[in-house]
Design a protein around this motif. Structure first.
Motif, PDB file in Angstrom:
ATOM      1  N   SER A 117       0.815  -1.224   0.000  1.00  0.00           N
ATOM      2  CA  SER A 117       0.000   0.000   0.000  1.00  0.00           C
ATOM      3  C   SER A 117       0.848   1.273   0.000  1.00  0.00           C
ATOM      4  O   SER A 117       0.308   2.374  -0.080  1.00  0.00           O
ATOM      5  N   ALA A 118       2.164   1.136   0.097  1.00  0.00           N
ATOM      6  CA  ALA A 118       3.051   2.302   0.073  1.00  0.00           C
ATOM      7  C   ALA A 118       3.592   2.493  -1.338  1.00  0.00           C
ATOM      8  O   ALA A 118       4.081   1.553  -1.954  1.00  0.00           O
ATOM      9  N   ASP A 119       3.505   3.720  -1.835  1.00  0.00           N
ATOM     10  CA  ASP A 119       3.938   4.006  -3.209  1.00  0.00           C
ATOM     11  C   ASP A 119       4.963   5.135  -3.199  1.00  0.00           C
ATOM     12  O   ASP A 119       4.597   6.313  -3.107  1.00  0.00           O
ATOM     13  N   PRO A 120       6.251   4.815  -3.303  1.00  0.00           N
ATOM     14  CA  PRO A 120       7.268   5.875  -3.252  1.00  0.00           C
ATOM     15  C   PRO A 120       7.238   6.824  -4.440  1.00  0.00           C
ATOM     16  O   PRO A 120       7.786   7.927  -4.363  1.00  0.00           O
ATOM     17  N   THR A 121       6.583   6.427  -5.532  1.00  0.00           N
ATOM     18  CA  THR A 121       6.514   7.326  -6.686  1.00  0.00           C
ATOM     19  C   THR A 121       5.356   8.321  -6.574  1.00  0.00           C
ATOM     20  O   THR A 121       5.361   9.353  -7.233  1.00  0.00           O
ATOM     21  N   GLN A 122       4.369   8.015  -5.735  1.00  0.00           N
ATOM     22  CA  GLN A 122       3.260   8.935  -5.461  1.00  0.00           C
ATOM     23  C   GLN A 122       2.971   8.904  -3.964  1.00  0.00           C
ATOM     24  O   GLN A 122       1.934   8.415  -3.530  1.00  0.00           O
ATOM     25  N   PRO A 123       3.882   9.465  -3.160  1.00  0.00           N
ATOM     26  CA  PRO A 123       3.797   9.261  -1.713  1.00  0.00           C
ATOM     27  C   PRO A 123       2.764  10.114  -1.004  1.00  0.00           C
ATOM     28  O   PRO A 123       2.374   9.792   0.124  1.00  0.00           O
ATOM     29  N   THR A 124       2.325  11.195  -1.633  1.00  0.00           N
ATOM     30  CA  THR A 124       1.473  12.157  -0.946  1.00  0.00           C
ATOM     31  C   THR A 124       0.145  12.320  -1.668  1.00  0.00           C
ATOM     32  O   THR A 124      -0.056  11.806  -2.766  1.00  0.00           O
ATOM     33  N   VAL A 125      -0.760  13.062  -1.028  1.00  0.00           N
ATOM     34  CA  VAL A 125      -2.084  13.304  -1.623  1.00  0.00           C
ATOM     35  C   VAL A 125      -1.947  14.129  -2.905  1.00  0.00           C
ATOM     36  O   VAL A 125      -2.550  13.832  -3.928  1.00  0.00           O
ATOM     37  N   ASP A 126      -1.130  15.179  -2.845  1.00  0.00           N
ATOM     38  CA  ASP A 126      -0.905  16.046  -4.003  1.00  0.00           C
ATOM     39  C   ASP A 126       0.382  15.647  -4.724  1.00  0.00           C
ATOM     40  O   ASP A 126       1.274  15.050  -4.118  1.00  0.00           O
ATOM     41  N   PRO A 127       0.524  16.003  -5.997  1.00  0.00           N
ATOM     42  CA  PRO A 127       1.765  15.687  -6.715  1.00  0.00           C
ATOM     43  C   PRO A 127       2.977  16.374  -6.080  1.00  0.00           C
ATOM     44  O   PRO A 127       2.884  17.500  -5.597  1.00  0.00           O
ATOM     45  N   VAL A 128       4.101  15.675  -6.081  1.00  0.00           N
ATOM     46  CA  VAL A 128       5.364  16.214  -5.552  1.00  0.00           C
ATOM     47  C   VAL A 128       6.489  15.878  -6.523  1.00  0.00           C
ATOM     48  O   VAL A 128       6.368  14.942  -7.320  1.00  0.00           O
ATOM     49  N   PRO A 129       7.593  16.613  -6.456  1.00  0.00           N
ATOM     50  CA  PRO A 129       8.688  16.389  -7.415  1.00  0.00           C
ATOM     51  C   PRO A 129       9.683  15.331  -6.976  1.00  0.00           C
ATOM     52  O   PRO A 129      10.706  15.151  -7.628  1.00  0.00           O
TER      53      PRO A 129
END
Length: 434
Positions: free
Chosen positions: A369-381
């Motif tokens: 359930s952890a996704d290091p490519t999309q770690p947060t609610v909003d997009p991050v760089p």
């Protein structure tokens, strides 16, 4: 003439015998947690099969280990032949040419068996730069007996509100039982690992898409206030100095109603030889706030060979042994399936014996359930769940962790800690050229 031939033959045999018994010393830097200490205890099996290799162990507390191996590899010091490093360091150091590729480990090591989420975090441009010893996420470990006594039931996928209610119900300070134990010790891999993952579930992030620091956001204020409320009302005294090992000890002694931490801890809290509450431990996913992200991280403690090693072949041989299916079977034989290093191989979770372990499925679900490519609610760089995969992060997050730990110790307010965190991060990122 015959005598000379005999002498030469004898000399050649002596040289060959000397070569056969020549010792290669492999110096291993590792962390002082239970799985790594267990590995040392079982390493006689490796040296028995490889009598030409001597193992030297340097076992260190987590923050000290990180400091020592980083200094050594950055200076090409060659002090260590095998380093225990994490998912944060591997891609950065691999790109810089500081690590030896492990793509040539023996075919029977079976690289394709490594869980995709774990293998991806240890691979740069197709080169595997570290072999995972164990993989982990984080989850809720809780006392079933205390929940039952409180007339409550822990959901399999709780919210932070569920956690607060359970912490209140289980707290009995007169008897030294604290509703919740969380990391408070300063360090980018200590309190900031927990708080960065927690912030993700509140809609927080380290940086926006323009690399602007976000500690002045409402999401971070909500994160830190919730954490402080939990710890100040229901946590143990002296929590600002408690890291993984300290909280593990408290939980094993029956002093924590809940502990949200690494999934790898499950084998230690359910081991009746070490834990007074071994038969009363339940497991749940890390909490969320209904925003689509849980407060759980993704990590692997892995073994890597630094480019400065002068014992590369022997080091690789040890790494392949310690992270193999055979090593897993060795631990199972000696310690039971519940104590094998978790979270690295698909075959482990397909093993019928391992599927009987009470935390096996929850661990795998947490990792997935952890996704290091999309770690947060909003997009991050950036990539990374509980860290930001840039070289500057470790230094910045350690300073920020010190401010948050000081707030937990009552030395400053949440507002002051967040203001300082914002200023530290802005200054360091500007200096680094972002």
């Amino acid at each position: 003439m015959r005598l000379n031939h005999a002498f030469c033959a004898a000399s050649a045999l002596a040289l060959l015998a000397g070569a056969a018994t020549a010792q290669t010393t492999v110096t291993i830097a590792t962390v002082n947690n239970g799985d790594m200490i267990r590995m040392q205890g079982l390493s006689d099996e490796f040296t028995a099969a490889n009598p030409d290799i001597t193992l030297e162990w340097v076992t260190l507390e987590e923050n000290v280990l990180r400091q020592r191996v980083t200094q050594d590899i950055a200076s090409n010091g060659g002090q260590f032949d095998v380093m225990t490093i994490g998912t944060y360091e591997v891609p950065i150091w691999g790109k810089q040419g500081w690590l030896v590729s492990l793509n040539d480990l023996p075919a029977e090591w079976d690289a394709d068996d490594i869980l995709p989420a774990i293998r991806g975090g240890l691979t740069v441009d197709g080169e595997l730069y570290a072999a995972p010893f164990y993989g982990e996420s984080s989850m809720v470990m809780y006392r079933k007996d205390l929940m039952e006594a409180a007339g409550m039931e822990m959901p399999e996928a709780p919210t932070w509100d569920d956690i607060a209610k359970a912490a209140e119900a289980m707290t009995d300070k007169d008897n030294e039982v604290y509703g919740i134990c969380l990391r408070g010790k300063a360090g980018w891999g200590e309190n900031m690992a927990f708080l960065s993952a927690m912030a993700n579930s509140f809609g927080g992030k380290w940086f926006d898409e323009d690399w602007q620091a976000q500690f002045d956001s409402e999401a971070w204020a909500n994160t830190l206030n919730t954490y402080m409320d939990l710890m100040n009302n229901y946590g143990p005294p002296g929590a600002s100095t408690n890291g993984f090992n300290e909280n593990l000890s408290l939980f094993q002694q029956g002093k924590c109603g809940m502990w949200i931490d690494a999934t790898v801890a499950a084998s230690f809290v359910t081991n009746p030889n070490d834990s007074t509450v071994a038969d009363q431990v339940g497991f749940a996913l890390a909490p969320d706030n209904g925003l689509g992200k849980r407060g759980n991280w993704l990590w692997a403690w892995s073994l890597a060979v630094p480019a400065g090693s002068d014992a590369t072949d022997a080091a690789k041989k040890f790494v392949a042994w310690a992270t193999s299916k055979e090593y897993t079977a060795l631990v199972a034989e000696n310690e039971g399936w519940a104590n094998v290093p978790p979270g690295t191989r698909t075959s482990l979770y397909e093993n019928a014996e391992y599927q009987k372990v009470p935390f096996a499925e929850m661990t795998l679900n947490s990792i997935n359930s952890a996704d290091p490519t999309q770690p947060t609610v909003d997009p991050v760089p950036y990539t990374g769940v509980q860290f930001v995969a840039i070289p500057e992060f470790a230094g910045i997050a350690t300073q920020v962790g010190q401010e948050f730990s000081a707030a937990l110790a009552g030395q400053q307010s949440v507002e002051e800690a967040l203001e300082k965190a914002q200023a530290i991060t802005v200054d360091e990122m500007e200096a680094a050229g972002y």
